[in-house]
Enzyme design. Sequence first.
Site, PDB file in Angstrom:
ATOM      1  N   LYS A 107      -1.674  -1.263   7.527  1.00 35.39           N
ATOM      2  CA  LYS A 107      -2.490  -0.215   8.219  1.00 35.39           C
ATOM      3  C   LYS A 107      -1.315  -0.020   9.257  1.00 35.39           C
ATOM      4  O   LYS A 107      -1.004   1.404   9.120  1.00 35.39           O
ATOM      5  CB  LYS A 107      -3.520  -0.328   8.950  1.00 35.39           C
ATOM      6  CG  LYS A 107      -4.538  -0.110   7.891  1.00 35.39           C
ATOM      7  CD  LYS A 107      -5.527  -0.860   8.735  1.00 35.39           C
ATOM      8  CE  LYS A 107      -7.306  -0.112   7.627  1.00 35.39           C
ATOM      9  NZ  LYS A 107      -8.637   0.066   8.407  1.00 35.39           N
ATOM     10  N   LYS A 109      -7.421   1.209  -4.468  1.00 35.02           N
ATOM     11  CA  LYS A 109      -9.282   0.794  -3.584  1.00 35.02           C
ATOM     12  C   LYS A 109      -9.368   2.053  -2.819  1.00 35.02           C
ATOM     13  O   LYS A 109      -8.381   2.884  -2.667  1.00 35.02           O
ATOM     14  CB  LYS A 109      -9.119  -0.158  -2.830  1.00 35.02           C
ATOM     15  CG  LYS A 109      -8.557   0.273  -1.633  1.00 35.02           C
ATOM     16  CD  LYS A 109      -9.777  -1.123  -0.596  1.00 35.02           C
ATOM     17  CE  LYS A 109      -9.475  -0.268   1.371  1.00 35.02           C
ATOM     18  NZ  LYS A 109      -9.913  -0.637   1.646  1.00 35.02           N
ATOM     19  N   LYS A 134     -10.548   5.840   2.822  1.00 34.75           N
ATOM     20  CA  LYS A 134     -11.020   6.637   3.974  1.00 34.75           C
ATOM     21  C   LYS A 134      -9.277   7.360   4.344  1.00 34.75           C
ATOM     22  O   LYS A 134      -8.765   8.044   4.886  1.00 34.75           O
ATOM     23  CB  LYS A 134     -12.400   6.711   4.980  1.00 34.75           C
ATOM     24  CG  LYS A 134     -11.830   5.648   5.864  1.00 34.75           C
ATOM     25  CD  LYS A 134     -13.121   5.383   7.178  1.00 34.75           C
ATOM     26  CE  LYS A 134     -13.155   3.743   7.440  1.00 34.75           C
ATOM     27  NZ  LYS A 134     -14.702   3.135   7.310  1.00 34.75           N
TER      28      LYS A 134
END
Length: 332
Positions: free
Chosen positions: A112, A195, A198
């Site tokens: 992230k 995967k 969002k």
Amino acid sequence: RPRVLSGIQPTADSFHFGNYLGAVRQYVSLQETHDAFIFVADLHAITMQHDPKLLAERTRISAAQLIAAGLDPARTTLFVQSHVLAHTQLAWVLQCLAGFGEARRMTQFKDKSAKEGEGAASVGLFTYPILQAADILLYRPQYVPVGEDQRQHLELTRDLAQRFNHRYAKTFRLPEPYILKETAKIADLADPTRKMSKSSSSPAGIIEMLDEPARSAKKVRSAVTDSDAVVAYDPETKPGVSNLLTIFAALTGRGVEEIAASFEGRGYGDLKGELAEVVVEFVTPFRDRTLELLEDRTALDAILRDGAERAAAVADTTLAQVYERVGFLSPS
Ligand code: AQP
């Protein structure tokens, strides 16, 4: 009854199929046999830049979706994370127990923070798994239903629990991840080696539970597959088709092999067409029910208030023990 606990972030206008099949569905089935605590993780939702005008609304939308999915707030303790103060309070104690090096090893932080560069990521994003450990340990659950992406965070939670128990006194239960193999990793429809997510999926790759059902059907029909045109389940060599079969199986309760066999001699178009119908049948009532629940905000807020009270009764007891064992002077 054994206890389970899990949380979900209100970081989007809708849950996606990965969240639902990987996690939410398990919350619903586990409440039959377990004492379940499920929360909307709004504290986690501010670790990345967010829009404050959307957060409260998304928190309500998340709670409504959990109820629409089948969580019964009379049986399951459903609450908002920031309503129970003990989460942040225990997080501080655990931060002082966690090593900087072990926090650094968390791959979700690496992934992230890579986008903006590590220097631009918030300290909250870095310590997120430690807050998550606090979320879990406060309730002393046996199991934590999550998708595969959360396995490493669960390991850290267990390590911190063990360290605390060893350094002070036995206080925490070591929780086990509850990961259903079949739906542990729902893939992106447009890039099935990744995967469904969002933050990193393209709109074509993600099915949102609250999207117009016709749009979701279209995404299924345009899902990326492969060129050998045989419907078979093999995640290694046929990730796209296998992902469609996984979703098909999860929504119908049938097995992947049996579904694959029923398409013998037929092509991917047929598989996608039938799955698109299954998806529409599934999301339509879910969406209607969520929208209906959102019409009565007072009732929804009352459910969350009641959930927070029940959750705080458990969490505060654990926190009081922790504070005492750490050596904090009691204020009374
Ligand atoms: N693709 C997935 N397959 C199976 N399970 C999944 N989960 C998420 N994606 C998949 C599970 O959903 C639960 C709630 O997740 P969260 O609210 O913590 O959000 P997340 O893991 O951050 O969800 P995303 O979409 O993956 O968000 P980003 O892109 O921000 O990382 C968890 O139990 C998770 O395992």
